[in-house]
Design an enzyme around this catalytic site. Structure first.
Site, PDB file in Angstrom:
ATOM      1  CG  ASP A   1      -1.987  -1.106   1.187  1.00  0.00           C
ATOM      2  OD1 ASP A   1      -1.971  -1.907   0.252  1.00  0.00           O
ATOM      3  OD2 ASP A   1      -2.805  -1.177   2.132  1.00  0.00           O
TER       4      ASP A   1
ATOM      5  CE  LYS B   1      -3.858  -4.399   1.347  1.00  0.00           C
ATOM      6  NZ  LYS B   1      -4.586  -3.384   2.119  1.00  0.00           N
TER       7      LYS B   1
ATOM      8  CB  CYS C   1      -1.946  -2.839   5.326  1.00  0.00           C
ATOM      9  SG  CYS C   1      -3.685  -2.335   5.185  1.00  0.00           S
TER      10      CYS C   1
HETATM   11  C1  VGL Z   1      -4.632   0.685   5.711  1.00  0.00           C
HETATM   12  C2  VGL Z   1      -6.256   1.521   7.093  1.00  0.00           C
HETATM   13  C3  VGL Z   1      -7.198   1.370   6.089  1.00  0.00           C
HETATM   14  C4  VGL Z   1      -3.193   0.334   5.533  1.00  0.00           C
HETATM   15  C5  VGL Z   1      -5.566   0.510   4.712  1.00  0.00           C
HETATM   16  O1  VGL Z   1      -2.723   0.246   4.372  1.00  0.00           O
HETATM   17  O2  VGL Z   1      -2.502   0.128   6.562  1.00  0.00           O
HETATM   18  N1  VGL Z   1      -4.989   1.173   6.899  1.00  0.00           N
HETATM   19  N2  VGL Z   1      -6.854   0.855   4.912  1.00  0.00           N
END
Ligand code: VGL
Ligand code: ZN
Length: 210
Positions: free
Chosen positions: A13, A110, A155
């Protein structure tokens, strides 16, 4: 430590919305980019993940008329509610522009199911719905994964924990991650890694010349 054919780098991410100025900005989130680009040169197998939510996603506070960073119960249990972020096709959902992505073999998207959030690259937050990543890694005979990216305590943490459950040796490159750090979540992640036998290393162990 030199990665071999049976090692994979997971880049979690590294997207605009998790970097300074983004919708769910992680402090210093952009600083992971140069570290990840440098360690990536040592890997033959690189997988990227991309948080990729439909508009109105169940993890968005706005979908519940709730405050961001509060919690609610969804059908699979407690869920933190986030500002709207990483909406499919938006600029915030794009990878950081300096992240080198050309050598990545796979991009896992995802959090695409409207009613299920997904922190982990392996399983969604219902802990049942799979992304297919384990099967992909097994078919390539990967034995060990190195986790990097954002956020360390969400994540990256859930990805690393699931990697252990899926029987991969698991390493987290700590300086290639940054944390949201809410209510002690970064320390909780470190404690959980210790319990699970997840090694925390510095990128210097992989790139001694930097
Ligand atoms: C994430 C909160 C919501 C992350 C993704 O990548 O850690 N955190 N969506
Ligand atoms: Zn998300």
């Amino acid at each position: 430590m030199t990665p071999n054919q049976q090692d994979a780098l997971l880049i979690i991410d590294v997207q605009n919305d998790f970097c300074p100025g983004g919708a769910l900005a992680v402090s210093e989130g952009d600083q992971v980019v140069s570290v990840i680009n440098a360690v990536a040169r040592n890997f033959q197998h690189i997988v990227l993940t991309q948080d990729w939510h439909p508009a109105g996603h169940a993890s968005f506070a706005s979908s519940h008329n709730a405050e961001p960073y509060s919690t609610t119960r969804l059908h699979y249990g407690e869920q933190t509610l986030w500002p709207d972020h990483c909406v499919q096709g938006s600029d915030g959902a794009k990878f950081h522009p300096s992240l080198q992505t050309d050598n990545a073999r796979l991009i896992i998207r995802k959090g695409m199911h409207h009613d299920i959030d997904s922190y982990s690259a392996f399983f969604e937050n219902d802990q049942t719905t799979t992304t297919g990543l384990s099967g992909y890694l097994r078919q390539l005979d990967i034995k060990r994964v190195f986790c990097t990216g954002l956020a360390f305590d969400y994540c990256v943490r859930f990805t690393a924990e699931d990697a252990v459950k899926e029987n991969f040796q698991t390493v987290v490159i700590e300086d290639a991650c940054r944390a949201i750090d809410m209510n002690g979540s970064a320390d909780a992640a470190r404690a959980s890694f210790e319990d699970a036998g997840i090694r925390l290393i510095s990128s210097k162990e992989l790139t001694p010349d930097r």
